[in-house]
Design an enzyme around this catalytic site. Sequence first.
Site, mmCIF file in Angstrom:
data_model
loop_
_atom_site.group_PDB
_atom_site.id
_atom_site.type_symbol
_atom_site.label_atom_id
_atom_site.label_comp_id
_atom_site.label_asym_id
_atom_site.label_seq_id
_atom_site.Cartn_x
_atom_site.Cartn_y
_atom_site.Cartn_z
ATOM 1 N N ILE A 12 0.885 -1.284 0.055
ATOM 2 C CA ILE A 12 0.012 0.029 0.088
ATOM 3 C C ILE A 12 0.873 1.514 0.080
ATOM 4 O O ILE A 12 0.755 2.350 -0.750
ATOM 5 C CB ILE A 12 -1.093 0.144 1.289
ATOM 6 C CG1 ILE A 12 -2.199 -1.346 1.194
ATOM 7 C CG2 ILE A 12 -1.689 1.387 1.340
ATOM 8 C CD1 ILE A 12 -2.839 -1.193 -0.104
ATOM 9 N N GLU A 77 13.611 4.303 10.775
ATOM 10 C CA GLU A 77 12.993 4.494 12.160
ATOM 11 C C GLU A 77 11.906 3.423 12.569
ATOM 12 O O GLU A 77 11.056 3.132 12.035
ATOM 13 C CB GLU A 77 12.758 5.696 12.715
ATOM 14 C CG GLU A 77 13.791 6.740 12.552
ATOM 15 C CD GLU A 77 15.232 6.639 13.202
ATOM 16 O OE1 GLU A 77 14.990 5.935 14.652
ATOM 17 O OE2 GLU A 77 16.065 7.085 12.770
ATOM 18 N N SER A 148 -10.927 -0.791 5.630
ATOM 19 C CA SER A 148 -10.073 -2.073 4.780
ATOM 20 C C SER A 148 -10.418 -1.879 3.268
ATOM 21 O O SER A 148 -11.474 -1.201 2.896
ATOM 22 C CB SER A 148 -10.294 -3.312 5.312
ATOM 23 O OG SER A 148 -11.748 -3.683 4.925
ATOM 24 N N CYS A 149 -9.781 -2.657 2.311
ATOM 25 C CA CYS A 149 -10.239 -2.458 1.015
ATOM 26 C C CYS A 149 -11.280 -3.264 0.848
ATOM 27 O O CYS A 149 -12.095 -2.552 -0.128
ATOM 28 C CB CYS A 149 -8.980 -3.348 0.281
ATOM 29 S SG CYS A 149 -8.598 -4.929 0.944
ATOM 30 N N GLY A 209 -13.423 -8.490 9.186
ATOM 31 C CA GLY A 209 -14.184 -7.601 9.793
ATOM 32 C C GLY A 209 -14.883 -6.635 8.816
ATOM 33 O O GLY A 209 -15.648 -5.660 9.365
ATOM 34 N N ARG A 231 -9.406 -16.989 0.735
ATOM 35 C CA ARG A 231 -8.233 -16.333 0.121
ATOM 36 C C ARG A 231 -7.767 -17.236 -1.128
ATOM 37 O O ARG A 231 -7.835 -18.620 -0.819
ATOM 38 C CB ARG A 231 -6.935 -16.259 1.322
ATOM 39 C CG ARG A 231 -7.102 -15.376 2.081
ATOM 40 C CD ARG A 231 -7.104 -13.835 1.490
ATOM 41 N NE ARG A 231 -7.296 -12.957 2.390
ATOM 42 C CZ ARG A 231 -6.127 -12.181 3.029
ATOM 43 N NH1 ARG A 231 -4.725 -12.393 2.902
ATOM 44 N NH2 ARG A 231 -6.530 -11.112 3.792
#
EC number: 1.2.1.12
Length: 329
Positions: A12, A77, A148-149, A209, A231
């Site tokens: 992303i 970082e 979410s997507c 979700g 999936r």
Amino acid sequence: MVSIAINGFGRIGRLVLRIALERKNIDVVAINDPFISVDYAAYMFKYDSTHGKYKGEVSHDGSNLIINGKKVAVFQEKDPATLPWGKLGVDIAVDSTGVFKELDSAQKHIDAGAKKVVITAPSKTAPMFVVGVNEDKYNGEKIVSNASCTTNCLAPIAKIINDEFGIEEGLMTTVHSITATQKTVDGPSHKDWRGGRTASGNIIPSSTGAAKAVGKVLPELQGKLTGMAFRVPTTDVSVVDLTVKLVKAATYDEIKAAVKKVSEGKLKDVVGYTEDAVVSSDFLGDTHSTIFDAAAGIQLSPKFVKLVAWYDNEYGYSTRVVDLVEHVA
């Protein structure tokens, strides 16, 4: 001009950079990823197995990524609080790590000097916004989630159907392409045993979700939708299968017409519509959140229908991230 920094240079993060560079009112000033050095960041940005080679000049000078002559500072970082967002004048930090997705952890970007944060994952504590659905409810919050997507695919369709015909209840299945959290061969996955199985050779049932999250962005649908995922071994593009019981009887043609009307109106960039005999790869690089497949849906009775909508879970979603950045700015 909005100055942004990207934390987390994964699928992303890299696509958000590609898309943001096309927007005239956005200036990307920095990238942070503790696991990616500047030379590797240049390579990963330039070459993409799914979306193809970047069509511009990409190099680095040891501390900056240089894209078409524009310098973007690169940091490594682990703790976002230590980043020089204040010094760099960062207006919005886009957090695409999947790690700093709650208010307390995303606050680290504010502590580092960023004015606002957009999280590219669903959040339990940060307010969630889906462009085309509830972004008009944004009220100056410093930390927001782009959900979410899958929620970005489902929510606009659910809103159209609920506004026109009413949704009594519904179940969603997303047939979802593989993502980075999955395994190339069977391996340990203690929280999700099925999720540890070979991604390229299995259809893997999974939880999501996304449907419940629709209730957070559309309170009128709270408790009316839930869902699951499979999936499957494709690298990108997913499809939502939404089965709903309507409040008001409708013909399938009326449902098609309602979605088509929205897809041609002010939400034309968010909602797509097709009657063609399409398959998943036809949507690679599609910038819509959701593309309604009019030819794939079915109806059993006037109040019981199955609706199908495609989405490029990487590119479409990343486009909405950038839209939300512009909106909260």
